[in-house]
Structures are given as structure tokens and as C-alpha cells.
Design an enzyme around this catalytic site. Structure first.
Site, PDB file in Angstrom:
ATOM      1  N   GLY A  91     -52.768 -65.398  39.338  1.00 29.65           N
ATOM      2  CA  GLY A  91     -52.963 -66.242  40.511  1.00 29.65           C
ATOM      3  C   GLY A  91     -52.608 -65.589  41.822  1.00 29.65           C
ATOM      4  O   GLY A  91     -52.976 -66.094  42.886  1.00 29.65           O
ATOM      5  N   ASP A 262     -46.560 -66.023  28.663  1.00 29.06           N
ATOM      6  CA  ASP A 262     -47.392 -65.286  29.616  1.00 29.06           C
ATOM      7  C   ASP A 262     -46.605 -64.193  30.324  1.00 29.06           C
ATOM      8  O   ASP A 262     -47.186 -63.394  31.057  1.00 29.06           O
ATOM      9  CB  ASP A 262     -48.019 -66.236  30.644  1.00 29.06           C
ATOM     10  CG  ASP A 262     -46.990 -67.060  31.390  1.00 29.06           C
ATOM     11  OD1 ASP A 262     -46.360 -67.915  30.748  1.00 29.06           O
ATOM     12  OD2 ASP A 262     -46.809 -66.851  32.599  1.00 29.06           O
TER      13      ASP A 262
END
Length: 475
Positions: A91, A262
Site C-alpha cells: 500500500g 504478511d
């Protein structure tokens, strides 16, 4: 003159997998580019002479983002505090490029703070300058402590004002380049399971083994291993790598703080340092992240959490690996971890090898001493390095002679002296060097970071930061 950083032989390795794994993205345009950190220790790994690489070269490549290969924002999911989140992905960063080191291994340049991507959601895709400073310091400290870690290649201040809930705002912005072996995460596989693409899982497994487990790739080719056998050996090796990595964290007194799937690399390498902290004293319940309300990722839980993350990874991998092979491999995690942690702690105490009974007893006594005395964790080992003398073997009272005389320290002294008496003179001579190598002088507790940041934030004085980096790298 051409830019040496742009003239490297960038390989389209991950790019060759195709668009099922990433999105091509642009870099943000920043109003300012001030190079605040360049890691000259890493340039020789790429065959570059630091004297031939200018600050302007760094800014051009990693601030202005002149493009050599397409910039790739990787797609992934992840378990965050045990809750599955399918709304993840790069992101505020992307894979800038991949290059071979002089050791023949593939390395990634990955960005952090380089702008919005399809996975930014409502965020701005930026990195605070303080966040960049913290990650530089964390990575260099861990590297010096012998932890397998990504490192910061460069940090550029970008001239924007950012608003954050966990920093006084507005705060300054930056973009960082992370140098590591791989940015492929456990969550990369978890996403492929979520979208029901076992074909993409096996394709990614083949890629990971070829590029990041070359010995296994060669063995599979020469011995004609079936795909399932090859994949099972990969998972078994990953279990070992992760167990050893967690042992390195624990011996270093490091609390990662955000051990979501993650944030775990498929290469068994430590990366992505946000609210990390080093323990001031030995406390298994020490929690680094203010938002970890129940202490899930506390210092003492790290081995348990990482073993659990490896178990979660079985869910996508079972399409390619028999469950019995997965379970058999994971069952060895504890043995790998205990052996690695024991060895690392004995090294910090100055020993290469000890008989099992002596080693276990010394380690238990040391942990008990650290826990009950609440002495400074890093300081204890540095003082051991600083004060050690071969004459300790002959007189236990010389060991930490200035320490407060308690039954606890007295018992530890006597046993340490006993173990020294089992060593040869040559072994004793080597202890000083081992203590120096394993126990750096400079530690990185929160007050140290805050003191350096205060000089930057108030006076724009970077000298304390540069001096601290130098001590962390060389002490």
C-alpha cells in the site's frame, strides 16, 4: 557520467511470473529530495565502489525514481492478530528492481513511502521521516547482532507534511529503500489460496525454490525429485530458517511487535520494522506495540507465534504438499529453535561449545539471573565482554567483582568459574574475541532513539544520528 545504481543488471525475475502476483504502479512525485542516509556497507555487495556513487546518484534512482524496470506492487493477504485480512497488498511501496550480488544471490530493492497503490485504501502511501530513521537503526543494530535481516539502502526526505495519530503532527516525510533477499511473504501464498488458484501456488513455489533455495533447486533437478517431494523439502527448510531467525531475535533481546503473516518473508529473513523495541531487561511479557492490547506479540511469545504462522501457511501449501509431510516438518520447529537459541546464548556468554549438561545449567542460571535481578539485558553481556579475564578461571570472586553480592550472583559466578575450568588455555584466549563479536557496546533502547530524533525534529541536527549509526555498525 552514467548512474552506477541505474546501470546495474536488473533482472525481471518476479516480473516474469506475470500479472497474477502484482500490479504495475508509478512512483509519487515529491517536492523535495534530501538524502539523509546511504548505506555504503552494501554497495560492495553489488560490485560498486562507494567512492564512485554520489549522493546525486542515490537521489536520482531512489528519490526521483528513474525507472529501470516496471515498479511492481505485490499482492498479498495475511493474518493480523489472528484475524484474516484479504484487504492487504503493497500500500505504500513497490518492488523497485532485483539485482545479483557479488555472491551470486538475487537481492530486492523495495520501497517504503513511495506513494499510493491500488492497495493503499484510505492511506496516503507515505512514510514518516521518524519511521524511516527508526527502521535504519533497527536494521543496522540487528545486522551487527548477527540477525538475518533486511537493511536500509537509502533514506530520502521528501518535503511533505504528514498527519499521523501516533506521532506529533504535522510530521516530516521520507521514502526508504529496503535491501533484502525477497519481499515474497507468507501472505502471498495465503492470497492465492483465498482466490482458489492452486496453479498459481505451485508456480510461485517453483519460483521461490529456483531463486531463493538454489541448493534445493539443484538437488531436485539432479536427483529427479517429484514436485511434491521438492515442495516438502522447501517447507522443511523454511521451518528451520524461521526457527533460527526467532532464536536470533530472542538472543538479541528484540521484539518485532507485528508478527502478522504478511510480515513474514518466505526466505526466512527479518524485515518491516514498525513499533519494534529491544527489551531493556529480561521480561518475556515485554510488549513493543502500544496497540497490542493483549500482548499477543510480546517478546516471550515470538517463538510460539512464528510456529503458528508456519502452521497457517500449511493451508495454502497443502494443495502441493502432503499434510503428513507438513506436520512432520513443523514438528521439528521446537528442536531447531532450542538448539539455535542455546548456541547463540552460549556464544554471548563467550563459549563455542560446552557439554550438554553444563551448557543447559549455565543458560538456566543466566536467564534466572537476568529475570530476577532485572539488570540491563544488553548491558549485562557488554560488561561480560568488557570485564572478562582469563584469570577468572582461578578465582570466582573476580567475576563481576563490583556487582552487589547476592546469593543469585554468587551462584552464577561459581558455576561460570566451574565451566571456565573445563576449558584449555587456547579456548580461554578465544573467548575475548567471541565476547566482542557477539556483544556490541552500543544498544538501541527507546530513549536512545528518541534522543536522536529530538535533535532532528527540533534542530534538524543529523550528526547524532550518523554517529549512532556508526557505533551500531562498528561497536
Amino acid at each position: 557520467m552514467s548512474n552506477p545504481l541505474l546501470s546495474l543488471n536488473y533482472e525481471p525475475a518476479l516480473e516474469s511470473l506475470g500479472g497474477d502476483y502484482f500490479d504495475e504502479v508509478p512512483a509519487a512525485d515529491f517536492p523535495q529530495h534530501i538524502l539523509r542516509f546511504r548505506n555504503d556497507q552494501l554497495l560492495p555487495k553489488l560490485g560498486l565502489d562507494p567512492a564512485q556513487v554520489t549522493d546525486a546518484h542515490f537521489i536520482q534512482a531512489f528519490g526521483e525514481f528513474h525507472c529501470v524496470r516496471p515498479f511492481l506492487a505485490l499482492r498479498y493477504h495475511g493474518y493480523q492478530f489472528n484475524e484474516y485480512n484479504p484487504n492487504l497488498g503493497d500500500g505504500r511501496g513497490f518492488l523497485y528492481g532485483q539485482v545479483r550480488g557479488t555472491d551470486g544471490r538475487l537481492y530486492d530493492f523495495g520501497t517504503k513511502g513511495s506513494g499510493r497503490t491500488p492497495y493503499s485504501r484510505s492511506a496516503d502511501g507515505r512514510l514518516t521521516l521518524k519511521g524511516g530513521v527508526r527502521e535504519v537503526l533497527a536494521a543496522e543494530t540487528l545486522h551487527r547482532l548477527g540477525v538475518r535481516t533486511s537493511r536500509c539502502f537509502s533514506l530520502v526526505e521528501t518535503g511533505e507534511s504528514l498527519w499521523r495519530g501516533d506521532e506529533p503532527s504535522p510530521t516530516r516525510s521520507s521514502v526508504m529503500i529496503r535491501f533484502s533477499h525477497s519481499h515474497i511473504r507468507f501472505g502471498t501464498f495465503e492470497r492465492l489460496h483465498y482466490i482458489r488458484r492452486p496453479d498459481l501456488i505451485t508456480k510461485l513455489l517453483d519460483f521461490v525454490i529456483e531463486y531463493y533455495y538454489p541448493e534445493l533447486h539443484l538437488a531436485a533437478s539432479t536427483e529427479g525429485l517429484a514436485p511434491g517431494e521438492k515442495y516438502a523439502l522447501f517447507y522443511a527448510e523454511l521451518v528451520k530458517k524461521v526457527a533460527e531467525l526467532v532464536a536470533q531475535w530472542m538472543a538479541a533481546g528484540f521484539c518485532h511487535a507485528v508478527l502478522n503473516t504478511d510480515n513474514m518473508s518466505i526466505s526466512g529473513e527479518s524485515f518491516d520494522y514498525g513499533p519494534f523495541a529491544f527489551i531493556p531487561t529480561y521480561n518475556p511479557k515485554f510488549t513493543a506495540a502500544y496497540f497490542d492490547y493483549y500482548g499477543l506479540y510480546c517478546y516471550g511469545n515470538q517463538p510460539f507465534v512464528c510456529q503458528g504462522n508456519l502452521e497457517k501457511l500449511q493451508k495454502p501449501l497443502v494443495c502441493a504438499i502432503a499434510q503428513t509431510d507438513l506436520d512432520s516438518a513443523l514438528a521439528k520447529f521446537g528442536d531447531y529453535y532450542n538448539a539455535a537459541y542455546r548456541q547463540l546464548m552460549l556464544n554471548k556468554l563467550g563459549f563455542e561449545q560446552l557439554p550438554e549438561a553444563d551448557g543447559d545449567e549455565l543458560l538456566q542460571l543466566t536467564i534466572k539471573l537476568l529475570a530476577e535481578s532485572q539488570v540491563d539485558y544488553q548491558g549485562f553481556f557488554f560488561e561480560l565482554r568488557k570485564q572478562f579475564a582469563p584469570t577468572w578461571r582461578d578465582d570466582a570472586s573476580q567475576i563481576f567483582s563490583e556487582a552487589e553480592p547476592t546469593d543469585l550472583i554468587a551462584h552464577w559466578r561459581q558455576f561460570y568459574c566451574h565451566v571456565l575450568q573445563t576449558l584449555s588455555s587456547d579456548d580461554l584466549d578465544r573467548m575475548a574475541e567471541r565476547l566482542r563479536r557477539c556483544n556490541p557496546e552500543q544498544s538501541l533502547l527507546r530513549p536512545t532513539i528518541e534522543a536522536v530524533w529530538e535533535q532532528i525534529a527540533i534542530e534538524d541536527n543529523w550528526q547524532p544520528f550518523y554517529e549512532l549509526v556508526k557505533r551500531l555498525q562498528n561497536s
